[in-house]
Design a protein around this motif. Structure first.
Motif, PDB file in Angstrom:
ATOM      1  N   GLY A  94       0.842  -1.197   0.000  1.00  0.00           N
ATOM      2  CA  GLY A  94       0.000   0.000   0.000  1.00  0.00           C
ATOM      3  C   GLY A  94       0.870   1.237   0.000  1.00  0.00           C
ATOM      4  N   ALA A  95       0.466   2.215   0.814  1.00  0.00           N
ATOM      5  CA  ALA A  95       1.178   3.492   0.850  1.00  0.00           C
ATOM      6  C   ALA A  95       2.447   3.382   1.688  1.00  0.00           C
ATOM      7  CB  ALA A  95       0.246   4.573   1.391  1.00  0.00           C
ATOM      8  N   VAL A  96       3.409   2.623   1.188  1.00  0.00           N
ATOM      9  CA  VAL A  96       4.704   2.484   1.890  1.00  0.00           C
ATOM     10  C   VAL A  96       5.829   2.721   0.886  1.00  0.00           C
ATOM     11  CG1 VAL A  96       3.930   0.887   3.688  1.00  0.00           C
ATOM     12  CG2 VAL A  96       4.692  -0.024   1.482  1.00  0.00           C
ATOM     13  N   ASP A  97       6.977   3.151   1.406  1.00  0.00           N
ATOM     14  CA  ASP A  97       8.123   3.368   0.520  1.00  0.00           C
ATOM     15  C   ASP A  97       8.826   2.062   0.200  1.00  0.00           C
ATOM     16  OD1 ASP A  97       7.572   6.037   0.436  1.00  0.00           O
ATOM     17  OD2 ASP A  97       8.943   6.571   2.075  1.00  0.00           O
ATOM     18  N   ALA A 143       8.846  -1.015   6.584  1.00  0.00           N
ATOM     19  CA  ALA A 143       8.125  -0.715   5.340  1.00  0.00           C
ATOM     20  C   ALA A 143       8.087   0.776   5.034  1.00  0.00           C
ATOM     21  CB  ALA A 143       6.703  -1.264   5.426  1.00  0.00           C
ATOM     22  N   GLN A 144       8.265   1.600   6.080  1.00  0.00           N
ATOM     23  CA  GLN A 144       8.270   3.058   5.913  1.00  0.00           C
ATOM     24  C   GLN A 144       7.001   3.610   5.252  1.00  0.00           C
ATOM     25  OE1 GLN A 144      11.956   4.304   4.073  1.00  0.00           O
ATOM     26  NE2 GLN A 144      13.182   3.295   5.652  1.00  0.00           N
ATOM     27  N   TYR A 216      -3.037 -11.929   6.899  1.00  0.00           N
ATOM     28  CA  TYR A 216      -2.058 -12.262   5.855  1.00  0.00           C
ATOM     29  C   TYR A 216      -1.544 -11.032   5.109  1.00  0.00           C
ATOM     30  CZ  TYR A 216      -5.842 -11.733   2.441  1.00  0.00           C
ATOM     31  OH  TYR A 216      -6.867 -11.225   1.692  1.00  0.00           O
ATOM     32  N   ARG A 217      -2.178  -9.892   5.332  1.00  0.00           N
ATOM     33  CA  ARG A 217      -1.706  -8.706   4.607  1.00  0.00           C
ATOM     34  C   ARG A 217      -1.964  -7.441   5.425  1.00  0.00           C
ATOM     35  NH1 ARG A 217      -4.751  -5.824  -0.319  1.00  0.00           N
ATOM     36  NH2 ARG A 217      -3.238  -4.153  -0.694  1.00  0.00           N
ATOM     37  N   LEU A 218      -0.938  -6.584   5.480  1.00  0.00           N
ATOM     38  CA  LEU A 218      -1.105  -5.265   6.078  1.00  0.00           C
ATOM     39  C   LEU A 218      -1.071  -4.255   4.953  1.00  0.00           C
ATOM     40  CD1 LEU A 218       1.535  -5.408   8.997  1.00  0.00           C
ATOM     41  CD2 LEU A 218      -0.725  -6.452   8.901  1.00  0.00           C
TER      42      LEU A 218
END
Lengths: 242, 283
Positions: A94-97, A143-144, A216-218
């Motif tokens: 998702g919204a991670v660097d 994950a930043q 199972y997912r973040l």
């Protein structure tokens, strides 16, 4: 006898009227919106910064109560169970660097949390367990989260009987709380399927429905889908500190 | 502030002038308290129904169970409702345990639909009503206390050591074993016992025990939960405080009806009240 019948009938009419009145008000959309204002007040005043009480090992419930949805029985989950979760992967995206993928062994290597805390169900009951796992903040630091990201959405293997997938969410403040963890163990043993194996969320400072099982997912996001969770979509508060 | 003097011992006749007894704040909060209390009790029983037992412990513990209300069907398929109170087991089918489902039928439910809010089983809605009206009660309570202190009303309602010798004579008067009540101020000594208990025992207890149920609250103020014996114990205290307040409401309404119903109810709408014999306006 007639009088008795009259009394019984009148009582039934009054009592049914009582339910019709409360049910009707309860289903009014404006009334619901007004009532929901208490949630923001509770969130603002109680917040998410306190530390949940910790207990001794001897306080734990050896038979920790199983609640929530039935353990997933689809072929994907059951094959993961049979293989001892060798094929399990936790995705952080998702919204991670820096999107991440963790195997169960990698999560175990990151595990640093081990505490006995109380699980408070929204229904009213409480149980105590010893939970070990990875502080969520640790995974998020790897994950930043990108600029503007506000929430972590937890996607889970379980489904409601109508097929709706279970999901939950926390804001990044609650996610960074030192007691917010992805639990791998309950009472010194790997989680069993009924308690959310192989990975479940534990948020001891909020009610139990926030502690999603079978994660199972973040997904990191700037906004919430729906009301932010399966139970939230059924009318429960997103902020479950009270 | 003249707290003790007052037109005591004026015989109550039609010629007795009305005194201004209840301020606007008292009257408005009184009726809103009453409405909010009904909603809170009914939505509270809705919440109780989601886990219909009370344990004197921190975590749930059947060995420390004080009250359990269960329902289901027996081997012949007949509905059964049961109450367990300490070691006592009672069959309560149709009253408790297996009751009105709030939608015209019956099901395994601890408290019946006519006394829960909403009528049907819906924990999420019960919580919404309960938490909103809980806040309303807190705001009303704050307004009541602030106005009561500023107007010197609150001091007239609090039981004092000097009231103690008058308790028995007052009780004898209520039981018609004594002709005259003892001299007293705005409230008689038994009223002071009741109001003081409600305001300074049941009210703090129900607020603290309610907050103590919240995991977020336990995390920022754990002594609240700990002093009550833990989360499940807090649930028990919350329930007991409710029983105490319901008990007060019953006694209150009985006395409103039996001690001059028109005068009593008028005073709570217009504020004007006709003093009875030996009744004053001070402490």
């Amino acid at each position: 006898m007639k009088r008795r019948l009259f009394v019984a009938t009148s009582a039934a009419v009054v009592l049914t009227g009582c339910s019709n009145f409360t049910n009707g008000l309860n289903e009014n959309a404006t009334v619901r919106r007004v009532l929901s204002s208490a949630e923001g007040l509770n969130h603002a005043l109680i917040g998410t910064h306190g530390m949940a009480k910790t207990y001794r090992d001897s306080d734990v419930d050896r038979q920790f109560r199983v609640n929530g949805f039935d353990t997933p029985s689809d072929s994907h989950y059951t094959s993961l169970v049979r293989a001892g979760f060798a094929g399990y992967k936790l995705v952080v995206d998702g919204a991670v660097d820096r999107p991440q993928v963790f195997t169960l062994a990698e999560l175990h290597a990151l595990s640093s949390y081990n505490e006995v805390t109380r699980h408070d169900c929204v229904e009213g009951w409480s149980a105590i367990g010893k939970w070990a796992g990875v502080p969520l903040g640790k995974l998020l630091a790897l994950a930043q989260p990108a600029h503007g990201a506000r929430y972590v959405i937890f996607h889970c293997f379980d489904r409601a009987s109508d097929g709706t997938a279970y999901y939950e969410s926390l804001d990044l403040v609650q996610a960074a709380h030192p007691q917010t963890v992805l639990a791998l163990q309950l009472n010194d043993k790997p989680l069993d399927p009924d308690h959310g194996a192989p990975v479940r969320l534990r948020v001891p400072t909020q009610l139990g429905y926030k502690s999603a099982k079978w994660v199972y997912r973040l997904e990191i996001a700037a906004a919430l889908p729906g009301k932010g969770g399966y139970w939230e979509d059924q009318g429960y508060e997103w902020y479950a500190g009270i | 502030m003249d707290a003790t003097a007052g037109p005591a011992a004026i015989p109550a006749s039609d010629a007795t002038p009305l005194v201004y007894r209840h301020s606007v704040t008292t009257r408005v909060t009184h009726w809103l308290f009453a409405a909010a209390f009904v909603v809170l009790v009914m939505s509270g029983l809705q919440i109780f129904n989601a886990s219909p037992n009370l344990d004197a412990s921190d975590k749930s513990n059947p060995a420390r169970r004080v009250l359990a209300i269960d329902g289901g069907t027996d081997s012949a398929g007949r509905p059964v409702g049961m109450v367990q109170f300490f070691g006592l087991h009672l069959t309560t089918t149709h009253l408790l345990g297996f009751t009105d489902d709030g939608q015209g039928g019956e099901s395994a439910r601890a408290f019946p639909g006519w006394i829960t809010w909403p009528g049907y089983q819906d924990l999420a809605s019960g919580r919404r009503w309960h938490l909103f009206f809980g806040w309303m009660m807190v705001l009303l309570g704050a307004a009541y206390f602030v106005a009561g202190i500023r107007r010197h009303d609150l001091e007239k309602i609090v039981l004092r050591p000097s009231d103690l010798p008058k308790l028995l004579p007052m009780q004898l008067y209520y039981l018609k074993l004594r002709k005259e009540p003892p001299e007293h101020g705005k409230y008689n000594p038994l009223q002071k016992v009741a109001y003081t208990t409600v305001l300074f025992v049941f009210t703090p207890l129900i607020v603290i025990s309610g907050l103590a149920l919240a995991p977020g609250m336990d995390a920022i103020a754990s002594p609240l939960t700990a002093v009550l014996g833990g989360r499940q114990f807090a649930r028990l205290w919350h329930f007991l405080a409710m029983i105490g307040l319901i008990g007060f409401v019953f006694v209150h309404m009985t006395l409103v009806l039996s001690t001059g119903v028109v005068n009593n109810i008028r005073s709570m709408f217009t504020g004007r009240y006709k003093l009875g014999p030996h009744e004053g306006t001070g402490q």
